[in-house]
Scaffold this motif. Sequence first.
Motif, PDB file in Angstrom:
ATOM      1  N   ALA A 127      -2.832   6.212  -0.096  1.00  0.00           N
ATOM      2  CA  ALA A 127      -2.272   5.870  -1.406  1.00  0.00           C
ATOM      3  C   ALA A 127      -1.070   4.950  -1.256  1.00  0.00           C
ATOM      4  O   ALA A 127      -0.937   3.937  -1.966  1.00  0.00           O
ATOM      5  CB  ALA A 127      -1.891   7.142  -2.170  1.00  0.00           C
ATOM      6  N   CYS A 128      -0.180   5.274  -0.324  1.00  0.00           N
ATOM      7  CA  CYS A 128       0.990   4.420  -0.076  1.00  0.00           C
ATOM      8  C   CYS A 128       0.562   3.034   0.384  1.00  0.00           C
ATOM      9  O   CYS A 128       1.087   2.019  -0.086  1.00  0.00           O
ATOM     10  CB  CYS A 128       1.891   5.062   0.976  1.00  0.00           C
ATOM     11  SG  CYS A 128       2.970   6.344   0.341  1.00  0.00           S
ATOM     12  N   ALA A 129      -0.362   2.993   1.319  1.00  0.00           N
ATOM     13  CA  ALA A 129      -0.792   1.705   1.862  1.00  0.00           C
ATOM     14  C   ALA A 129      -1.448   0.843   0.787  1.00  0.00           C
ATOM     15  O   ALA A 129      -1.231  -0.373   0.743  1.00  0.00           O
ATOM     16  CB  ALA A 129      -1.755   1.926   3.027  1.00  0.00           C
ATOM     17  N   LEU A 130      -2.238   1.444  -0.071  1.00  0.00           N
ATOM     18  CA  LEU A 130      -2.849   0.687  -1.166  1.00  0.00           C
ATOM     19  C   LEU A 130      -1.779   0.083  -2.068  1.00  0.00           C
ATOM     20  O   LEU A 130      -1.862  -1.082  -2.471  1.00  0.00           O
ATOM     21  CB  LEU A 130      -3.777   1.594  -1.979  1.00  0.00           C
ATOM     22  CG  LEU A 130      -5.119   1.949  -1.348  1.00  0.00           C
ATOM     23  CD1 LEU A 130      -5.810   3.054  -2.148  1.00  0.00           C
ATOM     24  CD2 LEU A 130      -6.028   0.723  -1.271  1.00  0.00           C
ATOM     25  N   ALA A 131      -0.769   0.888  -2.400  1.00  0.00           N
ATOM     26  CA  ALA A 131       0.296   0.399  -3.284  1.00  0.00           C
ATOM     27  C   ALA A 131       1.114  -0.695  -2.608  1.00  0.00           C
ATOM     28  O   ALA A 131       1.439  -1.721  -3.222  1.00  0.00           O
ATOM     29  CB  ALA A 131       1.187   1.560  -3.709  1.00  0.00           C
ATOM     30  N   VAL A 132       1.455  -0.500  -1.338  1.00  0.00           N
ATOM     31  CA  VAL A 132       2.278  -1.478  -0.628  1.00  0.00           C
ATOM     32  C   VAL A 132       1.546  -2.808  -0.494  1.00  0.00           C
ATOM     33  O   VAL A 132       2.135  -3.886  -0.699  1.00  0.00           O
ATOM     34  CB  VAL A 132       2.682  -0.923   0.756  1.00  0.00           C
ATOM     35  CG1 VAL A 132       3.276  -2.014   1.632  1.00  0.00           C
ATOM     36  CG2 VAL A 132       3.687   0.216   0.605  1.00  0.00           C
ATOM     37  N   THR A 133       0.261  -2.765  -0.165  1.00  0.00           N
ATOM     38  CA  THR A 133      -0.487  -4.023  -0.004  1.00  0.00           C
ATOM     39  C   THR A 133      -0.702  -4.724  -1.341  1.00  0.00           C
ATOM     40  O   THR A 133      -0.676  -5.959  -1.402  1.00  0.00           O
ATOM     41  CB  THR A 133      -1.843  -3.769   0.673  1.00  0.00           C
ATOM     42  OG1 THR A 133      -2.566  -2.751  -0.038  1.00  0.00           O
ATOM     43  CG2 THR A 133      -1.653  -3.323   2.109  1.00  0.00           C
ATOM     44  N   ALA A 134      -0.892  -3.955  -2.407  1.00  0.00           N
ATOM     45  CA  ALA A 134      -1.041  -4.577  -3.733  1.00  0.00           C
ATOM     46  C   ALA A 134       0.244  -5.285  -4.133  1.00  0.00           C
ATOM     47  O   ALA A 134       0.227  -6.417  -4.631  1.00  0.00           O
ATOM     48  CB  ALA A 134      -1.422  -3.529  -4.766  1.00  0.00           C
ATOM     49  N   ALA A 135       1.384  -4.630  -3.899  1.00  0.00           N
ATOM     50  CA  ALA A 135       2.671  -5.236  -4.253  1.00  0.00           C
ATOM     51  C   ALA A 135       2.946  -6.470  -3.401  1.00  0.00           C
ATOM     52  O   ALA A 135       3.469  -7.478  -3.903  1.00  0.00           O
ATOM     53  CB  ALA A 135       3.795  -4.218  -4.083  1.00  0.00           C
ATOM     54  N   LEU A 156       7.380   8.989   2.236  1.00  0.00           N
ATOM     55  CA  LEU A 156       6.563   8.094   3.052  1.00  0.00           C
ATOM     56  C   LEU A 156       7.041   6.649   2.949  1.00  0.00           C
ATOM     57  O   LEU A 156       6.832   5.851   3.861  1.00  0.00           O
ATOM     58  CB  LEU A 156       5.101   8.170   2.610  1.00  0.00           C
ATOM     59  CG  LEU A 156       4.289   9.376   3.089  1.00  0.00           C
ATOM     60  CD1 LEU A 156       2.896   9.344   2.489  1.00  0.00           C
ATOM     61  CD2 LEU A 156       4.217   9.421   4.601  1.00  0.00           C
ATOM     62  N   LEU A 157       7.683   6.331   1.826  1.00  0.00           N
ATOM     63  CA  LEU A 157       8.184   4.979   1.615  1.00  0.00           C
ATOM     64  C   LEU A 157       9.645   4.842   2.028  1.00  0.00           C
ATOM     65  O   LEU A 157      10.244   3.782   1.861  1.00  0.00           O
ATOM     66  CB  LEU A 157       8.031   4.589   0.138  1.00  0.00           C
ATOM     67  CG  LEU A 157       6.590   4.471  -0.356  1.00  0.00           C
ATOM     68  CD1 LEU A 157       6.565   4.391  -1.870  1.00  0.00           C
ATOM     69  CD2 LEU A 157       5.904   3.259   0.239  1.00  0.00           C
ATOM     70  N   GLY A 315      10.888   4.014  11.621  1.00  0.00           N
ATOM     71  CA  GLY A 315      11.687   2.798  11.674  1.00  0.00           C
ATOM     72  C   GLY A 315      11.825   2.100  10.339  1.00  0.00           C
ATOM     73  O   GLY A 315      12.388   1.004  10.267  1.00  0.00           O
ATOM     74  N   GLY A 316      11.288   2.720   9.270  1.00  0.00           N
ATOM     75  CA  GLY A 316      11.446   2.169   7.931  1.00  0.00           C
ATOM     76  C   GLY A 316      10.274   1.345   7.428  1.00  0.00           C
ATOM     77  O   GLY A 316      10.346   0.780   6.338  1.00  0.00           O
ATOM     78  N   THR A 317       9.178   1.268   8.202  1.00  0.00           N
ATOM     79  CA  THR A 317       7.995   0.527   7.757  1.00  0.00           C
ATOM     80  C   THR A 317       7.004   1.498   7.139  1.00  0.00           C
ATOM     81  O   THR A 317       6.514   2.407   7.820  1.00  0.00           O
ATOM     82  CB  THR A 317       7.329  -0.208   8.929  1.00  0.00           C
ATOM     83  OG1 THR A 317       8.269  -1.109   9.520  1.00  0.00           O
ATOM     84  CG2 THR A 317       6.112  -0.995   8.461  1.00  0.00           C
ATOM     85  N   PRO A 318       6.658   1.371   5.881  1.00  0.00           N
ATOM     86  CA  PRO A 318       5.763   2.324   5.230  1.00  0.00           C
ATOM     87  C   PRO A 318       4.315   2.090   5.639  1.00  0.00           C
ATOM     88  O   PRO A 318       3.991   1.056   6.239  1.00  0.00           O
ATOM     89  CB  PRO A 318       5.954   2.011   3.743  1.00  0.00           C
ATOM     90  CG  PRO A 318       6.258   0.550   3.728  1.00  0.00           C
ATOM     91  CD  PRO A 318       7.085   0.293   4.959  1.00  0.00           C
TER      92      PRO A 318
END
Length: 353
Positions: A127-135, A156-157, A315-318
């Motif tokens: 879910a996080c990865a989908l949102a991050v890539t869409a943004a 997670l973010l 390290g701060g990368t979601p």
Amino acid sequence: MTEDVELLDDLLRLCAAAGAEPEVHHSLPEDRGSWERAPMVLVGDDAAQRCRGAVRRRGVMLVGRDQDAPDVWRRAVEIGAEYVLRLPDSESWLVDQIANASEGVGRPALTVGVIGGRGGSGASTLACALAVTAARAGRRTMLIDGDPLGGGIDVLLGGERAEGMRWPDFAHSKGRVGGGALEESLPALHGLRVLSWGRDDWVVIPPQAMRAVLAAARRLGGVVVVDLPRRVDESVAEALAQLDLGLLVVPGELRAVAAAKRVASMAGMVLDDLRVVSRGPYAAGLDERWVAQALGLPLAGELPLEAGLSAAQDGGTPPGGSARGPLARFCTAFWERALAPEGAGGRAGGGAS
């Protein structure tokens, strides 16, 4: 437009409820362009005569309180009003119309739910990865945490301390929630807006609050990603009802497939379009197509393994934050299929990858 102080107070209150900023006039503005440009014009029945000669346009509403005014319809025709509204009877409907006009009623957001077939399947990560890539692709994106026992998807973010509202702030929402107000109130992380859970007391989100928040998010357009729990209660059922499609994340194990069958059965009672995202490593004799066939669901793709994901998060990368990583590539391909034009496979189109 009105000089009726009591009516003006009521209309200002309704505009505030809809999250709209009104422009108030007592008669036709000198700049006639503002009359034509405004998304909606509310004319008090005391001001109808002062509107004669105005350019005819859509979105003009004659508003008043007197239920028995004999010439109200004549006045409405004279100014080209589409509706005649009486307060307080029409307040709820008018708030919806003001919010629609203020926000613009465009194409609703493509809304995707992610559900784990069993605990620890990686649904929240997807879910996080989908949102991050869409943004990252420039799409207006909102990530909504629908699982109160998931620990908070903002973690997670890396945004558990980010300023903004959380679910407890919306627990008592029953009516219309303004999309713009919702978006501005939420933490902004990695180019998207996130609605997560608080760190404090447990709070129950009633179905009407889930309905109001998701409807507001969808009206904004773009994409909405919802991280959902495996159980289905009334609030989760409300969320499922607003999805365009659901992704069921299933590890390649017999026990995981058996557990996912129960989840799919419950979610399928509400959600029409549920697809499988399989995840390796696989037990002997299993692969992604076997998993999908065993569940009797379409295969959306195989979730790739990404080495060093936990370390990257530390390290701060979601999840999905590394554009060249296999997880981000999977999500990017998913969005390209899902958001393809109607003629190229449908808005939520796309099959196995």
